[in-house]
Design a protein around this motif. Structure first.
Motif, PDB file in Angstrom:
ATOM      1  N   HIS A 178       0.837  -1.206   0.000  1.00 22.88           N
ATOM      2  CA  HIS A 178       0.000   0.000   0.000  1.00 22.88           C
ATOM      3  C   HIS A 178       0.870   1.253   0.000  1.00 22.88           C
ATOM      4  O   HIS A 178       0.623   2.191  -0.777  1.00 22.88           O
ATOM      5  CB  HIS A 178      -0.914  -0.017   1.233  1.00 22.88           C
ATOM      6  CG  HIS A 178      -1.665   1.258   1.437  1.00 22.88           C
ATOM      7  ND1 HIS A 178      -2.836   1.561   0.758  1.00 22.88           N
ATOM      8  CD2 HIS A 178      -1.406   2.332   2.233  1.00 22.88           C
ATOM      9  CE1 HIS A 178      -3.262   2.760   1.127  1.00 22.88           C
ATOM     10  NE2 HIS A 178      -2.421   3.244   2.015  1.00 22.88           N
ATOM     11  N   LEU A 179       1.879   1.293   0.865  1.00 21.75           N
ATOM     12  CA  LEU A 179       2.759   2.452   0.934  1.00 21.75           C
ATOM     13  C   LEU A 179       3.518   2.661  -0.371  1.00 21.75           C
ATOM     14  O   LEU A 179       3.689   3.798  -0.832  1.00 21.75           O
ATOM     15  CB  LEU A 179       3.747   2.278   2.089  1.00 21.75           C
ATOM     16  CG  LEU A 179       3.150   2.425   3.494  1.00 21.75           C
ATOM     17  CD1 LEU A 179       4.088   1.841   4.546  1.00 21.75           C
ATOM     18  CD2 LEU A 179       2.867   3.893   3.792  1.00 21.75           C
ATOM     19  N   LEU A 180       3.948   1.563  -0.981  1.00 21.46           N
ATOM     20  CA  LEU A 180       4.671   1.658  -2.247  1.00 21.46           C
ATOM     21  C   LEU A 180       3.767   2.191  -3.349  1.00 21.46           C
ATOM     22  O   LEU A 180       4.161   3.068  -4.133  1.00 21.46           O
ATOM     23  CB  LEU A 180       5.219   0.278  -2.630  1.00 21.46           C
ATOM     24  CG  LEU A 180       6.058   0.191  -3.908  1.00 21.46           C
ATOM     25  CD1 LEU A 180       7.324   1.016  -3.780  1.00 21.46           C
ATOM     26  CD2 LEU A 180       6.380  -1.265  -4.217  1.00 21.46           C
ATOM     27  N   ARG A 181       2.550   1.679  -3.386  1.00 24.63           N
ATOM     28  CA  ARG A 181       1.606   2.102  -4.417  1.00 24.63           C
ATOM     29  C   ARG A 181       1.202   3.571  -4.240  1.00 24.63           C
ATOM     30  O   ARG A 181       1.161   4.339  -5.205  1.00 24.63           O
ATOM     31  CB  ARG A 181       0.367   1.206  -4.381  1.00 24.63           C
ATOM     32  CG  ARG A 181      -0.652   1.522  -5.490  1.00 24.63           C
ATOM     33  CD  ARG A 181      -1.828   0.567  -5.455  1.00 24.63           C
ATOM     34  NE  ARG A 181      -2.616   0.715  -4.243  1.00 24.63           N
ATOM     35  CZ  ARG A 181      -2.724  -0.214  -3.291  1.00 24.63           C
ATOM     36  NH1 ARG A 181      -2.072  -1.356  -3.404  1.00 24.63           N
ATOM     37  NH2 ARG A 181      -3.476  -0.010  -2.223  1.00 24.63           N
ATOM     38  N   GLU A 182       0.890   3.967  -3.003  1.00 22.28           N
ATOM     39  CA  GLU A 182       0.440   5.329  -2.756  1.00 22.28           C
ATOM     40  C   GLU A 182       1.542   6.358  -2.992  1.00 22.28           C
ATOM     41  O   GLU A 182       1.273   7.483  -3.391  1.00 22.28           O
ATOM     42  CB  GLU A 182      -0.096   5.452  -1.327  1.00 22.28           C
ATOM     43  CG  GLU A 182      -1.382   4.680  -1.078  1.00 22.28           C
ATOM     44  CD  GLU A 182      -2.521   5.158  -1.964  1.00 22.28           C
ATOM     45  OE1 GLU A 182      -2.782   6.384  -1.980  1.00 22.28           O
ATOM     46  OE2 GLU A 182      -3.137   4.314  -2.657  1.00 22.28           O
ATOM     47  N   SER A 183       2.791   5.966  -2.733  1.00 28.25           N
ATOM     48  CA  SER A 183       3.896   6.906  -2.935  1.00 28.25           C
ATOM     49  C   SER A 183       4.352   6.954  -4.387  1.00 28.25           C
ATOM     50  O   SER A 183       5.130   7.841  -4.761  1.00 28.25           O
ATOM     51  CB  SER A 183       5.082   6.510  -2.058  1.00 28.25           C
ATOM     52  OG  SER A 183       5.683   5.308  -2.524  1.00 28.25           O
ATOM     53  N   GLN A 184       3.867   5.979  -5.196  1.00 28.95           N
ATOM     54  CA  GLN A 184       4.267   5.883  -6.605  1.00 28.95           C
ATOM     55  C   GLN A 184       5.794   5.872  -6.757  1.00 28.95           C
ATOM     56  O   GLN A 184       6.348   6.469  -7.677  1.00 28.95           O
ATOM     57  CB  GLN A 184       3.646   7.031  -7.415  1.00 28.95           C
ATOM     58  CG  GLN A 184       2.125   7.005  -7.431  1.00 28.95           C
ATOM     59  CD  GLN A 184       1.530   8.133  -8.258  1.00 28.95           C
ATOM     60  OE1 GLN A 184       2.206   9.075  -8.638  1.00 28.95           O
ATOM     61  NE2 GLN A 184       0.238   8.009  -8.558  1.00 28.95           N
ATOM     62  N   GLY A 185       6.420   5.191  -5.818  1.00 31.52           N
ATOM     63  CA  GLY A 185       7.875   5.078  -5.872  1.00 31.52           C
ATOM     64  C   GLY A 185       8.613   6.300  -5.369  1.00 31.52           C
ATOM     65  O   GLY A 185       9.840   6.364  -5.460  1.00 31.52           O
ATOM     66  N   GLY A 186       7.888   7.273  -4.822  1.00 29.91           N
ATOM     67  CA  GLY A 186       8.519   8.523  -4.406  1.00 29.91           C
ATOM     68  C   GLY A 186       9.074   8.512  -3.000  1.00 29.91           C
ATOM     69  O   GLY A 186       9.663   9.508  -2.558  1.00 29.91           O
ATOM     70  N   ARG A 187       8.877   7.406  -2.247  1.00 26.18           N
ATOM     71  CA  ARG A 187       9.419   7.311  -0.891  1.00 26.18           C
ATOM     72  C   ARG A 187      10.369   6.118  -0.819  1.00 26.18           C
ATOM     73  O   ARG A 187      10.072   5.041  -1.349  1.00 26.18           O
ATOM     74  CB  ARG A 187       8.293   7.173   0.142  1.00 26.18           C
ATOM     75  CG  ARG A 187       7.344   8.358   0.149  1.00 26.18           C
ATOM     76  CD  ARG A 187       6.155   8.140   1.076  1.00 26.18           C
ATOM     77  NE  ARG A 187       6.518   8.308   2.483  1.00 26.18           N
ATOM     78  CZ  ARG A 187       5.634   8.193   3.484  1.00 26.18           C
ATOM     79  NH1 ARG A 187       4.359   7.901   3.214  1.00 26.18           N
ATOM     80  NH2 ARG A 187       6.017   8.362   4.731  1.00 26.18           N
ATOM     81  N   HIS A 188      11.506   6.318  -0.202  1.00 31.14           N
ATOM     82  CA  HIS A 188      12.522   5.276  -0.096  1.00 31.14           C
ATOM     83  C   HIS A 188      12.118   4.304   1.016  1.00 31.14           C
ATOM     84  O   HIS A 188      12.133   4.660   2.205  1.00 31.14           O
ATOM     85  CB  HIS A 188      13.880   5.904   0.195  1.00 31.14           C
ATOM     86  CG  HIS A 188      15.000   4.917   0.211  1.00 31.14           C
ATOM     87  ND1 HIS A 188      16.223   5.176   0.802  1.00 31.14           N
ATOM     88  CD2 HIS A 188      15.098   3.665  -0.295  1.00 31.14           C
ATOM     89  CE1 HIS A 188      17.002   4.124   0.668  1.00 31.14           C
ATOM     90  NE2 HIS A 188      16.342   3.194   0.014  1.00 31.14           N
TER      91      HIS A 188
END
Length: 400
Positions: A178-188
């Motif tokens: 969920h975190l990966l999808r919501e950040s669209q890759g913008g969070r490490h």
């Protein structure tokens, strides 16, 4: 797939002569375990036999009894498959069995010496069955919404708790997706796990090796130098890891981890016992998700109970049929509660209240609890009161 006794019939019909007999026997048992979606296989020696038990939907069932003279060879075969030391029967050992070619799944093998010889346990990793998104876990809409809000935070720690086999790993991977999808890759996003059970593209994953120089504490300390924004720690097992995790939560990182405790407030008590100062805990902790897995009644054979269930009339009871291997249950459902740190609970933590007082404070907020979810499952005929008691134990009134 048949009844549970069918494995015994297959073993009895197996030609156990010649040098390949043990290999054929182990292959049959592990193949059957995969076909029944067992999560674990136990090989337990007794004075007279070797018992084989499958864990189905969280409960162990004896499925076969082997001759005692086969015990040592069966365990030795498992050790060969997992590349363990066959000549050491006096120490516990652990290894991974890459069984995709033979059984379609990976497995983890552990052995342990007992007074009757070595016992072995095989954990079956059905990776395909565990790939679930956050919305597919079965969480109530209100709880799911609150959890999403917590994930919007840029800092703080979120802990998952529950006993072994309560689905924490499945849930925490769903949270990462969920975190990966919501950040669209913008969070490490980085993880340190033991073991890595799912490979997630777009996330930097590492595997700790407890007992070596790369344990959870040292690995986590090093990860903080990798400029992460979201950190997942597979489990907080000791005081050092707990301190580093809370420090990371206070210094600009969102931290997800699991911690074994008997309840949501038990997590708070454990962290305090690990030496985390109460003021640091109230500043760094964002919320606690407490969960259990409850067996669902088999819809093919369930029947109305003769006893009354509250105001809902008669409940349901387990019967057993071929579809559910005569257990009366088929598949499981998730029960969960989410405890955010609100004002009264924060004050109770600062006062270093014990677990009972913390639970009383949490109950006083009027928030849905894990018992609320269990009562709903009973009212809808999804499970039985016996199953609720097995998973949650007898209910205690913490509000008094």
């Amino acid at each position: 797939m048949g009844q549970p006794g069918n494995l015994q019939l297959q073993i009895d019909a197996l030609d156990l002569k010649g040098p390949q007999r043990t290999g054929r026997l182990v292959d049959l048992i592990l193949t059957e375990a995969v076909s029944r979606s067992a999560s674990d296989v136990h090989f337990e020696p007794t004075h007279q036999s070797l018992e084989v038990r499958f864990r189905l939907d969280g409960v162990l069932h004896r499925v076969a009894v082997l001759n005692r003279d086969l015990a040592a060879n069966v365990v030795a075969r498992l050790k060969v498959l997992a590349e363990l030391l066959t000549y050491r029967q006096d120490i516990p050992q652990e290894g991974r069995l890459s069984g995709r070619a033979l059984y379609g799944v990976d497995m983890r093998v552990s052995t342990f010496p007992t007074i009757h010889g070595e016992k072995a346990a095989v954990r079956v990793f059905d990776a395909g069955a565990r790939i679930l998104d956050l919305e597919q876990l079965g969480l109530p809409d209100a709880l799911l919404g609150e959890l999403r809000k917590l994930f919007l935070q840029r800092t703080g720690a979120i802990f998952l708790t529950g006993p072994s086999g309560s689905g924490k790993t499945t849930t925490i991977y769903a949270c990462l997706r969920h975190l990966l999808r919501e950040s669209q890759g913008g969070r490490h996003i980085v993880t340190i796990e033991d073991p890595v059970e799912q490979v997630l593209e777009g996330i930097s994953q590492s595997q700790a090796r407890p007992g070596t120089e790369f344990d959870f504490a040292r690995g986590l300390r090093s990860l903080l130098r990798q400029d992460p924004e979201i950190i997942m720690v597979g489990e907080v097992r000791d005081s050092e890891t707990a301190h580093i995790a809370i420090e990371a939560a206070l210094t600009g990182h969102l931290v997800l981890s699991t911690l074994h405790a008997g309840s949501s407030c038990g997590v708070i008590s454990r962290l305090l016992e690990m030496g985390i100062e109460s003021y640091l805990l109230t500043s760094g902790l964002r919320g606690i998700l407490n969960q259990r897995l409850l067996r669902r009644l088999c819809e093919n054979c369930r029947q109305r109970s003769q006893t009354e269930f509250g105001n809902e009339g008669r409940g349901w009871e387990a019967v057993g049929c071929e579809r559910c291997f005569n257990t009366g249950y088929h598949a499981r459902m998730l029960l969960a509660e989410l405890i955010p740190l609100d004002g009264p609970l924060r004050q109770a933590i600062l006062n270093r209240a014990d677990t009972v007082a913390l639970e009383r404070c949490a109950a006083g907020s009027g928030r849905p609890t894990i018992w609320t979810a269990a009562e709903r499952a009973l009212a809808l005929g999804w499970t039985t009161s016996d199953e609720v008691t097995r998973v949650l134990g007898p209910r205690a009134d913490v509000g008094s």
